[in-house]
Design an enzyme around this catalytic site. Structure first.
Site, PDB file in Angstrom:
ATOM      1  N   CYS A   2      26.383  26.650  42.837  1.00 37.86           N
ATOM      2  CA  CYS A   2      25.662  25.589  42.152  1.00 37.86           C
ATOM      3  C   CYS A   2      24.281  25.462  42.777  1.00 37.86           C
ATOM      4  CB  CYS A   2      26.394  24.261  42.337  1.00 37.86           C
ATOM      5  SG  CYS A   2      28.117  24.331  41.885  1.00 37.86           S
ATOM      6  N   TRP A  75      28.076  25.207  38.713  1.00 34.32           N
ATOM      7  CA  TRP A  75      28.888  26.351  38.307  1.00 34.32           C
ATOM      8  C   TRP A  75      30.293  25.946  38.715  1.00 34.32           C
ATOM      9  CZ3 TRP A  75      28.726  30.684  35.525  1.00 34.32           C
ATOM     10  CH2 TRP A  75      29.782  31.576  35.641  1.00 34.32           C
ATOM     11  N   ASN A 101      27.667  22.038  46.730  1.00 33.63           N
ATOM     12  CA  ASN A 101      27.782  23.447  46.347  1.00 33.63           C
ATOM     13  C   ASN A 101      28.764  24.068  47.316  1.00 33.63           C
ATOM     14  OD1 ASN A 101      27.434  26.074  45.502  1.00 33.63           O
ATOM     15  ND2 ASN A 101      25.596  26.411  46.744  1.00 33.63           N
ATOM     16  N   LYS A 489      28.224  52.051  32.438  1.00 34.90           N
ATOM     17  CA  LYS A 489      27.103  51.517  33.219  1.00 34.90           C
ATOM     18  C   LYS A 489      25.849  52.321  32.946  1.00 34.90           C
ATOM     19  CE  LYS A 489      28.044  48.185  34.200  1.00 34.90           C
ATOM     20  NZ  LYS A 489      29.234  47.946  33.534  1.00 34.90           N
ATOM     21  N   HIS A 508      40.536  70.491  26.822  1.00 31.13           N
ATOM     22  CA  HIS A 508      40.890  70.251  25.405  1.00 31.13           C
ATOM     23  C   HIS A 508      39.653  69.987  24.574  1.00 31.13           C
ATOM     24  CE1 HIS A 508      45.077  70.153  26.672  1.00 31.13           C
ATOM     25  NE2 HIS A 508      44.643  69.488  27.730  1.00 31.13           N
ATOM     26  N   LYS A 607      24.787  39.347  26.897  1.00 31.18           N
ATOM     27  CA  LYS A 607      25.705  39.180  28.037  1.00 31.18           C
ATOM     28  C   LYS A 607      27.102  38.815  27.554  1.00 31.18           C
ATOM     29  CE  LYS A 607      27.121  39.064  32.208  1.00 31.18           C
ATOM     30  NZ  LYS A 607      27.422  40.357  32.827  1.00 31.18           N
TER      31      LYS A 607
HETATM   32  C1  AGP Z   1      29.705  45.429  30.588  1.00 27.99           C
HETATM   33  O1  AGP Z   1      28.696  45.988  31.436  1.00 27.99           O
HETATM   34  C2  AGP Z   1      29.160  44.997  29.262  1.00 27.99           C
HETATM   35  N1  AGP Z   1      28.141  44.033  29.470  1.00 27.99           N
HETATM   36  C3  AGP Z   1      30.223  44.608  28.242  1.00 27.99           C
HETATM   37  O2  AGP Z   1      30.993  45.768  28.005  1.00 27.99           O
HETATM   38  C4  AGP Z   1      31.213  43.482  28.631  1.00 27.99           C
HETATM   39  O3  AGP Z   1      32.056  43.934  29.669  1.00 27.99           O
HETATM   40  C5  AGP Z   1      32.076  43.162  27.403  1.00 27.99           C
HETATM   41  O4  AGP Z   1      31.210  42.680  26.386  1.00 27.99           O
HETATM   42  C6  AGP Z   1      33.169  42.131  27.673  1.00 27.99           C
HETATM   43  O5  AGP Z   1      32.577  40.907  28.011  1.00 27.99           O
HETATM   44  P1  AGP Z   1      33.521  39.768  28.646  1.00 27.99           P
HETATM   45  O6  AGP Z   1      34.081  40.327  29.919  1.00 27.99           O
HETATM   46  O7  AGP Z   1      32.608  38.611  28.858  1.00 27.99           O
HETATM   47  O8  AGP Z   1      34.611  39.472  27.655  1.00 27.99           O
END
Ligand code: AGP
Length: 612
Positions: A2, A75, A101, A489, A508, A607
């Site tokens: 936090c 948080w 915090n 990544k 394969h 995100k």
């Molecule tokens: C991971 O680097 C990505 N940003 C993405 O695959 C993420 O893991 C996925 O969207 C799932 O998100 P969540 O864990 O918030 O459900």
């Protein structure tokens, strides 16, 4: 984590505190609040769920005009994010008000004692317990400073606090243990904050508090003492950061900061949840569904992206250690294929944000058929956390970089703890194995730190491949999901095409891709499939592929096969994915940074994917 800001001086404290909280929002943003001592010497508080801007827009700025105040952006660690659980928190007599915090580990014990002393509580937070404990001692000593000292000596866990007292309305008392806190020394004013980003616009002269420090701030200045009432001295430093650098802790990107935070975040994931002497795991959020877990006929794991990769690792762990069948599903596929779900199924949904639409839909589908649903989630009080029957928080702290790093390793640690808890209950693992695993678990943060300290070695390899067009990532067993994660990544932050495969799958089809332009990353720690993967490496080498190997730091023979080696410490197979992903996080980060990509906010990505 936090964010805390406090001000005492001759200016109106509210705008300074709110501006400071906005700079600290990267630390947590699920609710915010302030307490201000107005000219009538009374304390007035205002707090709202949501970002600081919501509180800022709603508060009556003409009323909160005092020159002493404290503020907080939260948080959540205990108690869902809502107006009630937002900080600041009062004691039941409205005499002490506090922002905090950290995590008070013995708050339940203290709360029980205070309830016996007829104290009542209105929130689920550990912070409210501390406010009442300080007031408990204030009523005995009639001295604010002594009361804070006596309360903090009882506290186990971590704290960074700022608090006010209605009966001594001319001071702010602050203290820290395990959560950062610093003082900005201005001209006739003092600002306390979790980090310098809330201070630097007002003064560059700062005093960093150390664990065990306590300070009393008044309009005449401040004095430092230890919580144990011993005199201490701290130097005044001069800040030479830019604000942006402070929020990233001096790192170039949040992603790099979060990769390097993993020794601490992994500890936060297992802290207080495992007995290292017996190997017994206790996950409070799952205790009431334990019978469902140990009698499950099947686990269905649903997730997306990185969280889905964590689910694949869990499949290996749970089947191997608990003897329960597991299937791992892309949530987006599961929800539409009319799956067969039974009431003795248990669905484990993994989600950092707790808001991913497909994962949430899969949970609702499972609930329709009477399955038990549990969540492995980072964001406290998120939709998934509220809709599952039970769950465990991974305590990784806010993850700002879009590419998930610290959340992934904390998901893996949480899933390992769930596995060990079930195996312990079902007695599918001998006690000595549980103890051996628990003893090795303690070493994981230090082993991650070892790799962070040698990240320049990984950076050198990354610079060789920054202009590559394609990558292959190969692994076996626990390390196959790590290959998938390493590929994800790389592609999501550097925009280089990358694929992960089980190493044995090369023959394969994918081996047709191998030529002198194709780098192939093998995750090849010295485990029971090592010889097999060496033969896969030889197949690629015979076709001039460029070989990068994630190899154990005691592997002396690998250098005869690999063009580049990314060293990792040895560990037990159950923890191997946590360690083996670290060099791949660095590899993708340094390649993307070398390519000038927007590492924290890659193109086309969000995100949290809260839409289908
Ligand atoms: C991971 O680097 C990505 N940003 C993405 O695959 C993420 O893991 C996925 O969207 C799932 O998100 P969540 O864990 O918030 O459900």
């Amino acid at each position: 984590m936090c964010g805390i800001v406090g001000y005492i001086g001759n200016r109106n404290s509210l705008p300074i505190i709110i501006d400071g909280l906005k700079h600290l929002e990267y630390r947590g943003y699920d609710s915010a609040g302030v307490s201000i001592i107005n000219s009538d010497k009374k304390i007035y508080s205002f707090k709202k769920a949501g970002k600081v801007s919501i509180m800022d827009d709603a508060i009556d700025k003409d009323f909160y005009t005092g020159s002493i105040g404290i503020g907080h952006t939260r948080w959540a660690t205990h108690g869902v994010p809502n107006d009630i659980n937002a900080h600041p928190h009062f004691d039941m007599y409205d005499n002490i008000v506090i922002v905090h915090n950290g995590i008070i580990e013995n708050y339940k014990y203290i709360k029980t004692r205070l309830i016996e002393e007829k104290y009542t509580f209105i929130t689920d937070t550990d912070t409210e317990v501390l406010a009442n404990l300080i007031n408990y001692y204030f009523r005995k000593t009639k001295n604010f400073e002594k009361a804070v000292r006596m309360a903090l000596i009882e506290v186990e866990g971590t704290y960074g606090i700022a608090c006010l007292c209605a009966e001594e309305p001319d001071k702010i008392i602050v203290a820290r243990k395990g959560s950062p806190l610093m003082l900005g020394i201005g001209n006739g004013e003092t600002i306390v904050s979790s980090d310098a980003s809330a201070i630097i616009n007002h003064t560059k002269n700062v005093v960093y508090l150390e664990d065990g420090d306590m300070a009393v701030l008044t309009k005449q200045g401040f004095f430092l003492k230890s919580v144990e009432d011993k005199d201490i001295f701290r130097n005044t430093e001069v800040l030479d950061f830019l604000i942006d650098e402070i929020e990233k802790g001096g790192f170039d990107h949040f992603m790099l900061k979060e990769i390097c935070d993993q020794p601490e975040t992994i500890q936060n994931t297992y802290r207080g949840r495992i007995n290292f002497e017996t190997g017994v795991v206790k996950l409070g959020g799952l205790e009431h569904v334990m019978d469902k877990l140990i009698n499950a006929k099947r686990f269905i794991i649903t997730a997306c992206g990185t969280a889905w990769h964590a689910g694949l690792v869990a499949e290996y762990m749970i089947e191997q250690f608990c003897g329960i069948p597991v299937e791992v599903e892309y949530a987006s596929e599961f929800r539409y294929r009319r799956p067969i779900i039974r009431t003795d199924d248990v669905m484990i949904s993994i989600s950092q944000s707790g808001e991913t639409a497909d994962t949430l839909a899969a949970i609702r589908e499972a609930k329709k058929f009477g399955a038990t649903t549990i969540g492995v989630v980072n964001v406290i009080g998120s939709t998934i956390a509220r809709e599952v029957d039970a769950g465990t928080y991974i305590h990784a702290g806010p993850e700002i970089g879009v590419a998930s790093t610290k959340a992934f390793t904390s998901q893996l640690m949480s899933l390992a703890l769930i596995t060990l808890m079930i195996a312990g209950e079902k007695k599918t693992l001998p006690d000595k194995t549980l103890i051996e695993i628990a003893q090795e678990l303690k070493n994981i943060p230090e082993k991650i730190k070892h790799m962070i300290d040698m990240r320049e070695e990984y950076k050198k390899v990354a610079e060789v491949f920054k202009d590559t067009k394609n990558f292959l990532y190969l692994g076996r067993g626990y390390n196959f999901p790590v290959a998938l994660e390493g590929a994800l990544k790389l592609k999501e932050i550097s925009y280089i095409h990358a694929e992960g495969y089980p190493a044995a799958e090369m023959k394969h089809g994918p081996i047709a891709l191998i030529d002198e332009y194709m780098p192939v990353v093998f995750i090849a720690p010295k485990d029971r499939t090592y010889e097999k993967i060496i033969s896969n490496i030889e197949e690629v080498k015979a076709r001039k592929g460029r070989i990068i190997v994630v190899a154990s730091d005691d592997d002396e023979q690998i250098s005869s096969y690999a063009d580049h080696i990314l060293r990792v410490p040895t560990t037990l197979p159950i923890f191997a994915p946590i360690l083996n992903v670290i060099p791949l996080q660095f590899l993708s980060y340094y390649i993307a940074a070398a390519r000038g990509c927007n590492v924290d906010q890659p193109r086309n990505l969000a995100k949290s994917v809260t839409v289908e």
